[in-house]
Design a protein around this motif. Structure first.
Motif, mmCIF file in Angstrom:
data_model
loop_
_atom_site.group_PDB
_atom_site.id
_atom_site.type_symbol
_atom_site.label_atom_id
_atom_site.label_comp_id
_atom_site.label_asym_id
_atom_site.label_seq_id
_atom_site.Cartn_x
_atom_site.Cartn_y
_atom_site.Cartn_z
ATOM 1 N N VAL A 37 46.073 28.879 41.138
ATOM 2 C CA VAL A 37 47.003 28.014 41.701
ATOM 3 C C VAL A 37 48.352 28.485 41.109
ATOM 4 O O VAL A 37 48.400 28.543 39.905
ATOM 5 N N PRO A 38 49.545 28.799 42.145
ATOM 6 C CA PRO A 38 50.671 29.278 41.648
ATOM 7 C C PRO A 38 51.502 28.410 40.660
ATOM 8 O O PRO A 38 51.411 26.915 40.690
ATOM 9 N N GLY A 39 51.887 28.929 39.502
ATOM 10 C CA GLY A 39 52.546 28.259 38.576
ATOM 11 C C GLY A 39 51.777 27.755 37.411
ATOM 12 O O GLY A 39 52.140 27.161 36.574
ATOM 13 N N ARG A 40 50.404 28.086 37.539
ATOM 14 C CA ARG A 40 49.385 27.507 36.385
ATOM 15 C C ARG A 40 48.714 28.736 36.245
ATOM 16 O O ARG A 40 48.162 29.731 36.883
ATOM 17 N N PRO A 41 48.145 28.908 34.756
ATOM 18 C CA PRO A 41 47.344 29.876 34.517
ATOM 19 C C PRO A 41 45.821 29.701 35.145
ATOM 20 O O PRO A 41 45.489 28.812 35.565
ATOM 21 N N PRO A 42 44.985 30.825 35.695
ATOM 22 C CA PRO A 42 43.929 30.758 35.929
ATOM 23 C C PRO A 42 42.795 29.950 35.260
ATOM 24 O O PRO A 42 42.633 29.945 34.003
ATOM 25 N N LEU A 43 42.173 29.067 35.912
ATOM 26 C CA LEU A 43 40.973 28.331 35.608
ATOM 27 C C LEU A 43 39.651 28.878 35.885
ATOM 28 O O LEU A 43 39.367 29.030 36.845
ATOM 29 N N VAL A 44 39.124 29.313 34.893
ATOM 30 C CA VAL A 44 37.666 29.981 34.533
ATOM 31 C C VAL A 44 36.861 29.078 34.285
ATOM 32 O O VAL A 44 36.992 28.369 33.062
ATOM 33 N N THR A 45 35.738 28.672 35.045
ATOM 34 C CA THR A 45 34.705 27.882 34.696
ATOM 35 C C THR A 45 33.407 28.679 34.929
ATOM 36 O O THR A 45 33.304 29.426 35.773
ATOM 37 N N ARG A 46 32.353 28.211 33.905
ATOM 38 C CA ARG A 46 30.963 28.594 34.096
ATOM 39 C C ARG A 46 29.934 27.381 34.230
ATOM 40 O O ARG A 46 30.270 26.750 33.557
ATOM 41 N N HIS A 47 28.983 27.939 35.089
ATOM 42 C CA HIS A 47 27.983 26.976 35.616
ATOM 43 C C HIS A 47 26.462 27.254 35.224
ATOM 44 O O HIS A 47 26.304 28.331 35.366
ATOM 45 N N ALA A 48 25.848 26.129 35.235
ATOM 46 C CA ALA A 48 24.509 26.379 35.025
ATOM 47 C C ALA A 48 23.936 26.698 36.466
ATOM 48 O O ALA A 48 24.303 26.536 37.447
ATOM 49 N N ALA A 91 27.784 25.952 40.634
ATOM 50 C CA ALA A 91 29.130 26.621 40.753
ATOM 51 C C ALA A 91 29.454 25.957 42.410
ATOM 52 O O ALA A 91 30.876 25.892 42.462
ATOM 53 N N LEU A 92 28.590 26.257 43.075
ATOM 54 C CA LEU A 92 28.908 25.743 44.418
ATOM 55 C C LEU A 92 29.268 24.369 44.664
ATOM 56 O O LEU A 92 30.394 24.047 45.296
ATOM 57 N N ASP A 93 28.658 23.335 43.834
ATOM 58 C CA ASP A 93 28.955 21.948 43.896
ATOM 59 C C ASP A 93 30.652 21.946 43.375
ATOM 60 O O ASP A 93 31.162 20.936 43.962
ATOM 61 N N HIS A 94 30.737 22.719 42.103
ATOM 62 C CA HIS A 94 32.083 22.618 41.785
ATOM 63 C C HIS A 94 33.234 22.896 42.728
ATOM 64 O O HIS A 94 34.210 22.202 42.867
ATOM 65 N N VAL A 95 33.017 24.098 43.403
ATOM 66 C CA VAL A 95 33.936 24.729 44.303
ATOM 67 C C VAL A 95 34.090 23.753 45.588
ATOM 68 O O VAL A 95 35.258 23.348 45.781
ATOM 69 N N ARG A 96 33.014 22.948 46.063
ATOM 70 C CA ARG A 96 32.961 22.191 47.111
ATOM 71 C C ARG A 96 33.921 20.961 46.766
ATOM 72 O O ARG A 96 34.801 20.505 47.326
#
Length: 382
Positions: free
Chosen positions: A280-291, A135-140
């Motif tokens: 992000v304003p104007g878009r639905p929340p994006l939820v991701t799950r990570h190993a 998840a850290l790599d994804h956010v970066r």
């Protein structure tokens, strides 16, 4: 007949009760999968460890364990103020080390331990388990891609509960200093240290030189020496500030998180469950799950292939600089009893809840302000 386990790394765990039991379980899982052998444990109460299988050697101390034979990996889950001495002994003997967080109680101890690691060539992985998450790599990557716009701030937050028994678990629990040695068992530096370390990692600011200034704002609700409810602001090199707001005196346990605020959106990393929510304003929340890679597995892979560690000792300089600022700051402000609710728990235990602390944490993050800057009634001196 050739022993099929001869080339499988030997692992020893030092400190097998409390959190140490989880390290025993991980070593046994690696053993079941053929990647390691749990050969020994060390603990003054090793004989009481029913979760350690028969056949695993038991010793009263690390010195006794090493005298009987040096394993490939030593896992240290011992009191904070013993970390530097024990990790040094293990690396000097020739073992790689998985060291529970925080790695050391002072920057001087960290510098000495780094020097030992370099001189002996023995790696030291630090037990910030959250740093093993993809998840850290994804956010970066999302930040680097400009998904959130320009970053305007980093934040670390957490609302947990810790009962009276937690603070009575040992002689060093809740202490800043014990017998002249820094212990640093406060909310920011031990139970919720992951929030701070993970925020620094996401920000890419993990070196000592990355920390320019720290403004701690510390409080204690329980009868302890260290902080159990705190905020702080970290001024970072070539980066927006990092704000932390955490407590162990919430009404119920919430998921701790790292928040990245940007001009175009926000990402919240719930690091204990490897979930990222991107808004992000104007878009639905994006939820991701990570190993997530377990840090013992990562260290074993490093020994086998030389792959970089996920949580190397060298990446804890910034965290240790903040820890040092916290432990050197003025003692935590004692919150008046009138703001506290005592919640009875089974077995005669008790939890002290600071009324409204969850709202205070949320307000601190939204305004990027310390608790004292919000003029909360429980922050004032009577």
């Amino acid at each position: 007949m050739t022993d099929p386990t001869a080339d499988v790394p030997a692992v020893a765990v030092v400190g097998v009760h409390g959190h140490g039991a989880s390290h025993v379980a991980r070593a046994l899982q690696a053993q079941a999968e053929g990647r390691a052998r749990l050969t020994a444990v060390a603990d003054p109460r090793a004989g009481e460890a029913d979760h350690v299988p028969t056949g695993v050697a038991r010793h009263p101390s690390l010195d006794d364990l090493l005298a009987a034979g040096v394993p490939d990996v030593v896992v240290l889950s011992t009191p904070i103020h013993t970390h530097a001495e024990l990790a040094t002994a293990a690396m000097e003997a020739g073992a790689a080390v998985l060291l529970e967080k925080p790695p050391t109680a002072t920057p001087a101890e960290l510098d000495a331990l780094l020097a030992t690691s370099r001189r002996t060539g023995r790696p030291c992985q630090v037990g910030f388990q959250s740093l093993g998450s993809q998840a850290l790599d994804h956010v970066r990557e999302r930040v680097a891609d400009g998904r959130l716009g320009e970053v305007t701030g980093w934040a670390a937050t957490g609302c947990w509960m810790r009962p009276r028994s937690y603070w009575q678990r040992s002689s060093w629990a809740g202490r800043r200093v014990l017998d002249g040695r820094v212990v640093a068992d406060g909310v920011l530096t031990n139970p919720l240290a992951h929030s701070l370390a993970t925020a620094l990692a996401v920000a890419g600011r993990q070196e000592t030189a990355d920390v320019l200034a720290v403004d701690p704002d510390l409080y204690r609700v329980n009868d302890v020496e260290a902080d159990d409810t705190s905020s702080l602001r970290v001024r970072l090199r070539e980066s927006p500030d990092l704000l932390a707001a955490v407590t162990l005196c919430a009404g119920e346990r919430g998921e701790p998180a790292v928040v990245v605020e940007g001009t175009a959106g926000r990402a919240t990393l719930y690091y204990a469950v490897d979930v990222v929510v991107e808004e992000v304003p104007g878009r639905p929340p994006l939820v991701t799950r990570h190993a997530r890679t377990e840090l013992l597995d990562d260290l074993l892979a490093h020994l086998r292939t030389g792959a970089p560690l996920r949580s190397p000792l060298a990446d804890t300089g910034a965290f240790t600089a903040v820890l040092d600022a916290v432990t050197r700051s003025a003692p935590p402000h004692r919150v008046e009893e009138r703001f506290v609710e005592r919640v009875p728990l089974p077995g005669g235990d008790e939890h002290r809840r600071l009324r409204g602390v969850e709202e205070a944490v949320a307000l601190a993050l939204s305004r990027r302000a310390l608790f004292r800057e919000l003029d909360l009634p429980w922050t004032r001196t009577p």
